[in-house]
Design an enzyme around this catalytic site. Structure first.
Site, short mmCIF file in Angstrom:
data_model
loop_
_atom_site.label_atom_id
_atom_site.label_comp_id
_atom_site.label_asym_id
_atom_site.label_seq_id
_atom_site.Cartn_x
_atom_site.Cartn_y
_atom_site.Cartn_z
N HIS A 68 -21.44 -4.76 3.06
CA HIS A 68 -20.32 -3.78 3.37
C HIS A 68 -20.38 -2.44 1.85
O HIS A 68 -20.39 -1.87 2.25
CB HIS A 68 -19.27 -4.19 3.83
CG HIS A 68 -18.31 -2.81 3.78
ND1 HIS A 68 -18.77 -2.07 5.56
CD2 HIS A 68 -17.46 -2.56 4.32
CE1 HIS A 68 -18.13 -1.38 5.61
NE2 HIS A 68 -17.50 -1.68 4.79
N ASP A 91 -18.03 4.30 5.13
CA ASP A 91 -17.45 3.27 6.14
C ASP A 91 -16.33 4.72 6.09
O ASP A 91 -17.18 4.90 7.61
CB ASP A 91 -17.02 2.24 5.48
CG ASP A 91 -15.86 1.64 5.51
OD1 ASP A 91 -14.18 1.82 5.81
OD2 ASP A 91 -16.18 0.87 6.12
N TYR A 120 -9.03 -8.01 12.54
CA TYR A 120 -8.18 -6.73 11.62
C TYR A 120 -7.76 -5.44 12.41
O TYR A 120 -6.59 -5.01 12.21
CB TYR A 120 -9.44 -6.62 10.02
CG TYR A 120 -10.06 -5.48 10.13
CD1 TYR A 120 -10.05 -4.47 10.15
CD2 TYR A 120 -11.21 -6.05 10.64
CE1 TYR A 120 -11.58 -3.52 9.81
CE2 TYR A 120 -12.66 -5.17 10.14
CZ TYR A 120 -12.00 -3.90 10.46
OH TYR A 120 -13.68 -2.85 10.62
N TYR A 142 -6.47 3.82 11.34
CA TYR A 142 -6.82 2.57 12.76
C TYR A 142 -5.87 2.63 13.42
O TYR A 142 -6.72 2.66 14.91
CB TYR A 142 -6.80 0.64 11.95
CG TYR A 142 -8.23 0.95 10.95
CD1 TYR A 142 -9.31 0.38 11.03
CD2 TYR A 142 -7.48 0.82 9.44
CE1 TYR A 142 -9.86 0.43 10.12
CE2 TYR A 142 -8.95 0.27 8.74
CZ TYR A 142 -9.92 0.14 9.71
OH TYR A 142 -10.96 0.24 7.99
#
Length: 259
Positions: A238, A47, A96, A173
């Site tokens: 995931h 990830d 998201y 992010y």
């Protein structure tokens, strides 16, 4: 990783401190501290860890012997649009990644939901489609604890997020757009480290439009010319590194033992 657990030093009120360049810098200093004199090391990432590991190999291939990455492939830098705007165009403002952009906004929603419920729901997510978080509506569900996650482990993760809050993790992010700008000099550059890539068949990253073609039709191999194998694990989602830990370890060992 900065912003998580017991790490210190990065100001949480400054997302610019969470771009990929200082994150790779953290890894270089970590390697200097734990493997002095080692030269090159084996790296495994998943990830966000995979994203940073790709860039470690891009910026400093002299420090990496070989790489196994999970879930996040190495994508070409789009010169026209950053990742946030790309996902906004694909999925809208409720995706998201888009919801995580406004400082303090998602943290307030998480506070209303509760730390344990947030962590439990995130780690239980197994849907191959995009993850939405509509403003004011939360998850829209309360998941059962993921079968690979013990109650003790869940409580440990919860204790750490209660200690640090979610801002550090969300700042990764918020720094995506700035990372995109800073990466302009590496547009079109290749990752020239021996690599293996593993992804779950149900991983939401695998189902982003264009990703399967990129992985299987030559684009990925062109960017990572020493990519030796791509493994798609049937039925895995995931958190494949946890769901199928023994199988993942076998893949890692099989690849790394050749070096």
């Amino acid at each position: 990783m900065r912003g998580y657990g017991d790490t210190t030093g990065a100001p949480l009120d400054s997302p610019s401190k969470f771009t990929v360049l200082p994150l790779v810098g953290d890894l270089i200093l970590l390697l200097d501290a734990i493997a002095p004199g080692e030269g090159k090391v084996f790296v495994v990432g998943h990830d966000w860890g995979a994203f940073i590991a790709w860039h470690l190999c891009l910026y400093r291939p002299d420090r990496v012997k070989a790489l196994v990455n999970l879930s996040v492939a190495f994508d070409p830098r789009n010169p026209e649009v950053n990742l946030v705007e790309l996902f906004r165009g694909l999925y809208g403002d409720d995706h998201y990644i888009c919801r995580f952009q406004e400082p303090g906004d998602i943290e307030a929603e998480f506070a209303n939901i509760g730390v344990k419920e947030v962590v439990k729901n995130f780690l239980a997510f197994r849907t191959p489609g995009p993850f939405y978080f509509p403003k004011g509506k939360g998850f829209g569900y309360s998941a059962k604890r993921a079968p690979w996650l013990t109650e003790e482990d869940l409580d440990y993760y919860v204790s750490k997020f209660e200690q640090t809050g979610f801002t550090g993790g969300v700042n990764y992010y918020r720094a995506v757009g700035l990372s995109w700008e800073l990466n302009a000099p590496w547009s079109g550059a290749q990752v020239k480290v021996p690599a293996k890539f593993i992804i779950g068949e149900l991983d939401l990253t695998y189902h982003v439009p264009g990703t399967k073609d990129h992985i299987h039709k030559g684009g990925f191999q062109k960017l990572v010319p020493l990519l030796q194998e791509v493994v798609v694990l049937e039925g895995a989602a995931h958190f494949v590194n946890q769901e199928r830990a023994d199988e993942i370890n076998e893949h890692i060992y099989a690849f790394l033992k050749q070096f």
